[in-house]
Enzyme design. Structure first.
Site, PDB file in Angstrom:
ATOM      1  N   SER A 190      -1.239  -1.755  -7.078  1.00  0.00           N
ATOM      2  CA  SER A 190      -1.613  -0.396  -7.457  1.00  0.00           C
ATOM      3  C   SER A 190      -0.636   0.635  -6.897  1.00  0.00           C
ATOM      4  CB  SER A 190      -3.030  -0.086  -6.967  1.00  0.00           C
ATOM      5  OG  SER A 190      -3.175  -0.404  -5.604  1.00  0.00           O
TER       6      SER A 190
ATOM      7  N   HIS B 151      -1.267  -3.904 -13.633  1.00  0.00           N
ATOM      8  CA  HIS B 151      -2.241  -3.320 -12.721  1.00  0.00           C
ATOM      9  C   HIS B 151      -3.596  -3.186 -13.407  1.00  0.00           C
ATOM     10  CE1 HIS B 151      -3.814   0.370 -10.350  1.00  0.00           C
ATOM     11  NE2 HIS B 151      -4.282  -0.759  -9.853  1.00  0.00           N
TER      12      HIS B 151
ATOM     13  N   GLU C 257      -2.462  -0.926 -16.615  1.00  0.00           N
ATOM     14  CA  GLU C 257      -1.149  -0.305 -16.451  1.00  0.00           C
ATOM     15  C   GLU C 257      -0.077  -1.395 -16.473  1.00  0.00           C
ATOM     16  OE1 GLU C 257      -1.871   3.774 -13.909  1.00  0.00           O
ATOM     17  OE2 GLU C 257      -1.445   1.940 -12.800  1.00  0.00           O
TER      18      GLU C 257
ATOM     19  N   ASN D   1      -3.447   6.006 -10.122  1.00  0.00           N
ATOM     20  CA  ASN D   1      -3.571   6.384  -8.715  1.00  0.00           C
ATOM     21  C   ASN D   1      -2.705   7.594  -8.362  1.00  0.00           C
ATOM     22  OD1 ASN D   1      -5.504   4.527  -7.790  1.00  0.00           O
ATOM     23  ND2 ASN D   1      -3.989   2.898  -7.814  1.00  0.00           N
TER      24      ASN D   1
END
Length: 489
Positions: free
Chosen positions: A407, A428, A440, A478
């Protein structure tokens, strides 16, 4: 020409050709209207609506939503079809969805190949069927079946659709040949024009409290969404009002949905998800690799969830852990997750066992030697991940894709410890990985086009929405999280 007409003896064949999915664009609507009107005055005794390509009409042209309306409207075309003095047959293959199925509902007979699917998925865009679907579907299939079809938005297989009278017949082999045979059988018996709008629903046959129960259930399941409740209102009108009044209410509530921020947001999401899978600069001839087996390193909550995605898609998984105790713990997590799904009635026990059987455990990297894709899901520490990738580089076959479910970590830094940085990519997943749709796809500086294309392709196979990112701190999700949390605080 998007709509053509061919008179074959006493049968007028109306063919729609608007690739790729025969959407109901303005030229198609205009062509249908003109052809239906023309056919009322020729030597045909019966009409067939059929489509070229891979599917029947797969829906309205939603790119027209929010723009100046262009005549003829879909409701006008649908009503014209139903009013035809000559029987009209819809011949369905592929999918008949949304406005496409509303066209079929306006026809007097509906046939399909066994592989076909039908549906009214408008609710997924914050809308309701706006061309008679809420009025005609319950008249054919019954109130409960129609409510389930429209408030879920899920497609329905042809056999199920036939069992609830949304389809009249299934035809094997060539669809046009089967449609003409069906038409000739009808013509031999002097067929009637069966207008769905002429069917009345006996209110006494409706289970007491049915509509209130649906409203209460949808208030919980679809909290904040207005379309499901408006669908219930329209179906209630189909029971209690003549069809012209029901159609008036349907149109009024459709426009309210169309102008709502909920629908605008869902339509934005619809287009955004489709745009996200298109990668600028990726050559069209780039071919994805075949992924027939997958290795997962780490059997925790994340690794187990990732493994389930592939098992659910029928792709065998080898799950690696550091020792037998950790491996058993990982297997137990997976079994528990499947058990929850079975208890909710979303999966049969037999199917859960089948999917569990797709996941085998190991404590040896040697068992990853022949897999096509490995996804590392270990602790979020660069040094640990580099150690794992060194081992993968040593044991995995040439051409295997090496992916990290990181991440935050630098994919390029991870790739440098291998002799194959072109095969390294970030995948991800978001927790819980077996539920969350977002994936992702993190492209490193040396990630090859082929690996990138494969990652986007496999995401679709496991029912994820892939979004491409470059290497940066936190990637996309994130990276957004910190300012989002800061502002919330």
């Amino acid at each position: 020409m998007t709509v053509t007409y061919d008179l074959q003896n006493k049968i007028g064949v109306i063919t729609i050709n608007n690739p790729p999915v025969n959407a109901l664009s303005q030229p198609v609507r205009e062509g249908l209207k003109g052809t239906i009107e023309k056919a009322q005055h020729d030597d045909s005794e019966l009409l067939i609506i059929i489509c070229t390509g891979r599917t029947f009409i797969a829906g309205a042209d939603i790119s027209e939503f929010g723009k100046m309306p262009m005549e003829p409207s879909l409701p006008d075309v649908v009503n014209l079809i139903e009013a035809s003095a000559k029987p009209v047959i819809a011949a369905i293959h592929g999918t008949a969805l949304g406005g496409g199925f509303e066209v079929a509902l306006a026809c007097h007979y509906r046939i399909a190949v066994p592989s076909a699917k039908i549906g009214l998925p408008e609710v997924k865009l914050g809308l309701l069927p706006g061309a008679g679907g809420t009025q005609r579907a319950p008249r054919l299939a019954g109130v409960k079946n129609a409510l389930d079809l429209m408030t879920s938005g899920h497609p329905m297989k042809a056999a199920r659709a036939q069992s609830i009278e949304l389809l009249d017949s299934l035809v094997e082999g060539n669809l046009l040949t089967g449609a003409i045979e069906f038409a000739n059988t009808l013509l031999a018996d002097n067929p009637e024009v069966r207008r769905v709008g002429d069917i009345t629903i006996d209110p006494a046959q409706i289970e007491p409290g049915l509509f209130d129960a649906y409203r209460a259930r949808l208030a919980k399941r679809a909290r904040g969404q207005i379309a499901p409740q408006k669908i219930v209102a329209c179906v209630a009108a189909a029971v209690n009002q003549p069809i012209n009044k029901g159609l008036e209410l349907e149109r009024k509530l459709f426009v309210e949905c169309l102008l709502s921020p909920e629908s605008q947001g869902l339509r934005h999401l619809f287009f955004a998800e489709r745009k996200a899978v298109k990668i600028n600069g990726l050559p069209k001839e780039t071919r994805a690799k075949a992924i027939q087996s997958v290795g997962i390193i780490g059997g925790g909550t994340m690794g187990g969830g990732i493994a389930m995605n592939f098992a659910n898609a029928g792709i065998p998984v080898t799950l690696l852990e550091i020792d037998e105790q950790a491996l058993q713990r990982g297997k137990d997590i997976i079994a528990s997750n499947y058990g929850i799904t079975v208890n909710k009635g979303k999966l049969s026990g037999a199917e859960a066992e089948k999917r569990l059987g797709m996941i085998r455990g190991t404590t040896s990297y040697d068992h990853l030697a022949e897999v096509d894709l490995v996804i590392e899901a270990v602790f979020e520490d660069l040094a640990i991940k580099q150690t794992v990738f060194k081992q993968l580089d040593a044991v995995c076959k040439p051409g295997a894709i090496l992916a990290s479910n990181t991440s935050y970590q630098d994919i390029d830094a991870i790739a440098t410890v291998t002799r194959r940085p072109q095969d390294v990519i970030g995948l991800h997943f978001f927790s819980p990985a077996n539920v969350m749709k977002l994936l992702e796809v993190v492209r490193g500086d040396k990630t090859s086009d082929e690996v990138l294309a494969t990652a986007m392709d496999i995401a679709k196979q496991i029912n994820k929405v892939p979004v491409l990112s470059r290497v940066c701190y936190g990637f996309i999700g994130n990276r957004m999280l910190r300012p989002y949390a800061r502002e919330a605080q």
